[in-house]
Write an enzyme that holds these catalytic residues in place. Structure first.
Site, PDB file in Angstrom:
ATOM      1  N   TYR A  68       0.954  -1.234   0.053  1.00  0.00           N
ATOM      2  CA  TYR A  68       0.049   0.033  -0.017  1.00  0.00           C
ATOM      3  C   TYR A  68       1.039   1.209  -0.128  1.00  0.00           C
ATOM      4  O   TYR A  68       1.904   1.206   0.793  1.00  0.00           O
ATOM      5  CB  TYR A  68      -0.988   0.234   1.175  1.00  0.00           C
ATOM      6  CG  TYR A  68      -2.429   0.388   0.904  1.00  0.00           C
ATOM      7  CD1 TYR A  68      -2.939   1.260   0.341  1.00  0.00           C
ATOM      8  CD2 TYR A  68      -3.169  -0.819   1.133  1.00  0.00           C
ATOM      9  CE1 TYR A  68      -4.043   1.332  -0.187  1.00  0.00           C
ATOM     10  CE2 TYR A  68      -4.498  -0.574   0.727  1.00  0.00           C
ATOM     11  CZ  TYR A  68      -4.863   0.598   0.040  1.00  0.00           C
ATOM     12  OH  TYR A  68      -6.286   0.816  -0.367  1.00  0.00           O
ATOM     13  N   GLU A  70      -0.392   4.979  -0.602  1.00  0.00           N
ATOM     14  CA  GLU A  70      -0.922   6.237  -1.000  1.00  0.00           C
ATOM     15  C   GLU A  70      -0.033   7.381  -0.773  1.00  0.00           C
ATOM     16  O   GLU A  70       1.024   7.290   0.043  1.00  0.00           O
ATOM     17  CB  GLU A  70      -2.074   6.421   0.039  1.00  0.00           C
ATOM     18  CG  GLU A  70      -3.261   5.624  -0.098  1.00  0.00           C
ATOM     19  CD  GLU A  70      -4.515   5.985   0.961  1.00  0.00           C
ATOM     20  OE1 GLU A  70      -5.683   5.558   0.497  1.00  0.00           O
ATOM     21  OE2 GLU A  70      -4.287   6.669   1.874  1.00  0.00           O
ATOM     22  N   ASP A 214      -4.646  13.704 -25.698  1.00  0.00           N
ATOM     23  CA  ASP A 214      -4.656  12.223 -25.194  1.00  0.00           C
ATOM     24  C   ASP A 214      -4.134  11.595 -26.124  1.00  0.00           C
ATOM     25  O   ASP A 214      -4.656  11.034 -27.163  1.00  0.00           O
ATOM     26  CB  ASP A 214      -6.381  12.392 -25.257  1.00  0.00           C
ATOM     27  CG  ASP A 214      -6.607  10.922 -24.395  1.00  0.00           C
ATOM     28  OD1 ASP A 214      -5.655  10.083 -24.170  1.00  0.00           O
ATOM     29  OD2 ASP A 214      -7.702  10.596 -24.441  1.00  0.00           O
ATOM     30  N   THR A 240      -1.773   6.416 -22.327  1.00  0.00           N
ATOM     31  CA  THR A 240      -1.687   4.955 -21.460  1.00  0.00           C
ATOM     32  C   THR A 240      -0.354   4.422 -21.897  1.00  0.00           C
ATOM     33  O   THR A 240       0.443   4.882 -22.562  1.00  0.00           O
ATOM     34  CB  THR A 240      -2.533   4.009 -22.242  1.00  0.00           C
ATOM     35  OG1 THR A 240      -2.181   4.048 -23.684  1.00  0.00           O
ATOM     36  CG2 THR A 240      -4.104   4.427 -22.323  1.00  0.00           C
ATOM     37  N   LYS A 243      -0.221   0.513 -24.932  1.00  0.00           N
ATOM     38  CA  LYS A 243      -0.681   0.320 -26.325  1.00  0.00           C
ATOM     39  C   LYS A 243       0.885   0.198 -27.109  1.00  0.00           C
ATOM     40  O   LYS A 243       1.508  -0.766 -26.796  1.00  0.00           O
ATOM     41  CB  LYS A 243      -1.454   1.455 -26.723  1.00  0.00           C
ATOM     42  CG  LYS A 243      -2.756   1.500 -26.120  1.00  0.00           C
ATOM     43  CD  LYS A 243      -3.883   2.521 -26.577  1.00  0.00           C
ATOM     44  CE  LYS A 243      -5.068   2.309 -25.517  1.00  0.00           C
ATOM     45  NZ  LYS A 243      -6.000   3.401 -25.810  1.00  0.00           N
ATOM     46  N   ARG A 249      -0.747  -2.495 -18.317  1.00  0.00           N
ATOM     47  CA  ARG A 249      -1.998  -1.694 -18.493  1.00  0.00           C
ATOM     48  C   ARG A 249      -1.983  -0.509 -17.438  1.00  0.00           C
ATOM     49  O   ARG A 249      -1.453  -0.852 -16.435  1.00  0.00           O
ATOM     50  CB  ARG A 249      -3.237  -2.678 -18.356  1.00  0.00           C
ATOM     51  CG  ARG A 249      -3.431  -3.750 -18.838  1.00  0.00           C
ATOM     52  CD  ARG A 249      -4.744  -4.359 -18.929  1.00  0.00           C
ATOM     53  NE  ARG A 249      -5.256  -3.396 -19.868  1.00  0.00           N
ATOM     54  CZ  ARG A 249      -5.432  -3.387 -21.175  1.00  0.00           C
ATOM     55  NH1 ARG A 249      -4.432  -4.307 -21.723  1.00  0.00           N
ATOM     56  NH2 ARG A 249      -6.015  -2.684 -21.828  1.00  0.00           N
TER      57      ARG A 249
HETATM   58  C1  LIG Z   1      -7.148   3.728 -24.887  1.00  0.00           C
HETATM   59  C2  LIG Z   1      -7.491   5.294 -24.735  1.00  0.00           C
HETATM   60  C3  LIG Z   1      -8.092   5.928 -23.649  1.00  0.00           C
HETATM   61  C4  LIG Z   1      -8.260   4.932 -22.568  1.00  0.00           C
HETATM   62  O1  LIG Z   1      -7.439   4.125 -21.796  1.00  0.00           O
HETATM   63  P1  LIG Z   1      -7.955   2.929 -20.760  1.00  0.00           P
HETATM   64  O2  LIG Z   1      -6.783   2.445 -20.241  1.00  0.00           O
HETATM   65  O3  LIG Z   1      -8.892   2.091 -21.524  1.00  0.00           O
HETATM   66  O4  LIG Z   1      -8.987   3.743 -19.761  1.00  0.00           O
HETATM   67  C5  LIG Z   1      -8.350   7.266 -23.810  1.00  0.00           C
HETATM   68  N1  LIG Z   1      -7.851   7.879 -24.923  1.00  0.00           N
HETATM   69  C6  LIG Z   1      -7.721   7.514 -25.884  1.00  0.00           C
HETATM   70  C7  LIG Z   1      -7.579   8.211 -26.858  1.00  0.00           C
HETATM   71  C8  LIG Z   1      -7.250   6.148 -25.989  1.00  0.00           C
HETATM   72  O5  LIG Z   1      -6.817   5.925 -27.180  1.00  0.00           O
END
Ligand SMILES: *Cc1c(COP(=O)(O)O)cnc(C)c1O
Length: 422
Positions: A68, A70, A214, A240, A243, A249
């Protein structure tokens, strides 16, 4: 530069060790082994997926999962954080060096959690936000009524040019001028081209808005120098780590020094509790891998493979959106073959090729979205991309033998070679 199969193999030696689990819980052991076999037995073309390295998997399966923690390194609400603090500091240092950012927060549990934190840091409920509309490839966190974003903020969607499939910067400018958003979001789940981050910065500046990138999809390409970096242009970059970046993840937020404290407070304690230290350690491992010349070669090969695959899919009769790709990602309309996206996905899945449907820039019909991140990690190159396009064409035309040929190709490029003989 090409990544040879041998290079990829050297990087990917991992045998699932499910023996302990099999003794304790045979039911779950079968599920895990089944999934490992499924991943190795077909072609994983989901644009958001990849195969992490054995080192990343080792960090994920480590006792850091028990801790843990935080708060932030040196400022924890729990004792015993001396090792996990080091892990988080290393992750942050590697992320800021990799992407040239002042500050990194590596705690978001997912990409969506990273976006939530960015909004929480910069916006108040009811603020206006300009983002790519969901029918054009905006993410759920870009204003879906089913998501917190659509419920708590007033999203104004921009679209894509119906002819070219490209962002219409004039339209973005006009909507920004009219609606005076507090933030502009650039990023998509299916845009196959590089956004013009400078144009977005100018639009945001013109109306006094924050620019949020994003960049969940392209950030791995950015790490490998194969896509433009949003960090110099955006106030906040969300991403993320799982990817193209090929980590565990999870999510992260990058920003300038002036927003660092606000972003950190927005992640913890505003939107999250204890950090997942095993995942943060795995993120550190992935950032370390992404800083190597081998990863640079990988990222460039991912794009080369996607370009070759897109061109070959055009030859198979699919209508490839924007005529090709700059990234790992391809979207295409199978309508010329007499199929819509869901029907195409079904036929391809039956032949062992796993991908998604997606929105298309025009009309109501859904298309298909696929990516080359995972197959490139397996060591596949241009020759295999031509082959995959032929197999996709055959499966879409309903030819039976596609399934066997897909299995043979997958077998020749095991994601974790020690699994090959299973
Ligand atoms: C994959 C993705 C997310 C979210 O990712 P998660 O880990 O599934 O919550 C947000 N924005 C864009 C543009 C994405 O491609």
């Amino acid at each position: 530069m090409t990544v040879t199969h041998a290079q990829a193999q050297a990087h990917q030696t991992w045998a699932p060790d499910f023996d302990a689990l099999r003794r304790e819980d045979p039911e779950l052991a079968d599920v895990l082994l089944g999934e490992a076999r499924r991943q190795a037995g077909g072609l994983q073309l989901i644009a958001a997926e990849n195969f992490t390295s054995p080192a990343v998997l080792a960090a994920l399966g480590s006792p850091l999962a028990n801790k843990y923690a935080e708060g932030y390194p040196g400022k924890r609400h729990h004792g015993g954080c001396e090792y996990v603090d080091v892990a988080e500091r290393i992750a942050c240092e590697r992320a800021t060096a990799l992407f040239g950012a002042d500050h990194a927060n590596v705690q978001p549990h997912s990409g969506s959690a990273a976006v939530l934190a960015a909004y929480a840091a910069l916006l108040r409920p009811g603020d206006t936000v300009l983002a790519l509309g969901l029918p054009y490839g905006g993410h759920l966190t870009h204003g879906s009524p089913a998501n917190f974003s659509g419920r708590w903020f007033d999203f104004v969607p921009y679209g894509l040019d119906a002819e070219t499939g490209l962002i219409d910067y004039e339209q973005v400018w006009a909507l920004a001028d009219k609606h005076r958003p507090k933030a502009v979001v650039v990023g998509s789940i299916s845009y196959p081209r590089h956004p013009d981050y400078l144009a977005f910065r100018e639009i945001a500046d013109e109306v006094g808005a924050y620019l949020i990138a994003d960049a969940a999809h392209p950030m791995g390409l950015v790490a490998g120098g194969a896509a433009p970096n949003p960090v110099p242009y955006a106030d906040v970059v969300c991403a993320t780590t799982h990817k193209v970046l090929r980590g565990p993840r999870g999510g992260m937020v990058l920003c300038g020094a002036e927003l660092a404290a606000r972003i950190d407070r927005a992640v913890f304690p505003f939107t999250q509790g204890g950090a997942q230290m095993h995942t943060i350690a795995a993120k550190a491992v992935a950032f370390g891998e992404a800083a190597t010349p081998a990863f640079t070669a990988y990222a460039h090969q991912v794009v080369t493979n996607a370009r070759v695959l897109a061109a070959a899919l055009l030859e198979q009769g699919l209508a490839v959106t924007t005529g090709g790709t700059d990234t790992h990602l391809i979207t295409a309309d199978p309508a010329p073959l007499g199929l819509d996206g869901p029907a195409a996905r079904g036929r391809l899945a039956a032949a062992g090729m796993v991908l998604d449907t997606c929105a298309l820039p025009y009309g109501d019909q859904r298309g298909v979205r696929l990516g080359t991140a995972a197959v490139t990690t397996q060591g596949m190159g241009e020759v295999e991309m031509e082959r995959i396009a032929m197999l996709m064409g055959a499966a879409l035309r309903g030819e039976e033998r596609a399934r066997e040929d897909v299995a043979a190709l997958a077998l020749a490029f095991p994601p974790y070679p020690s699994q090959g003989g299973r």
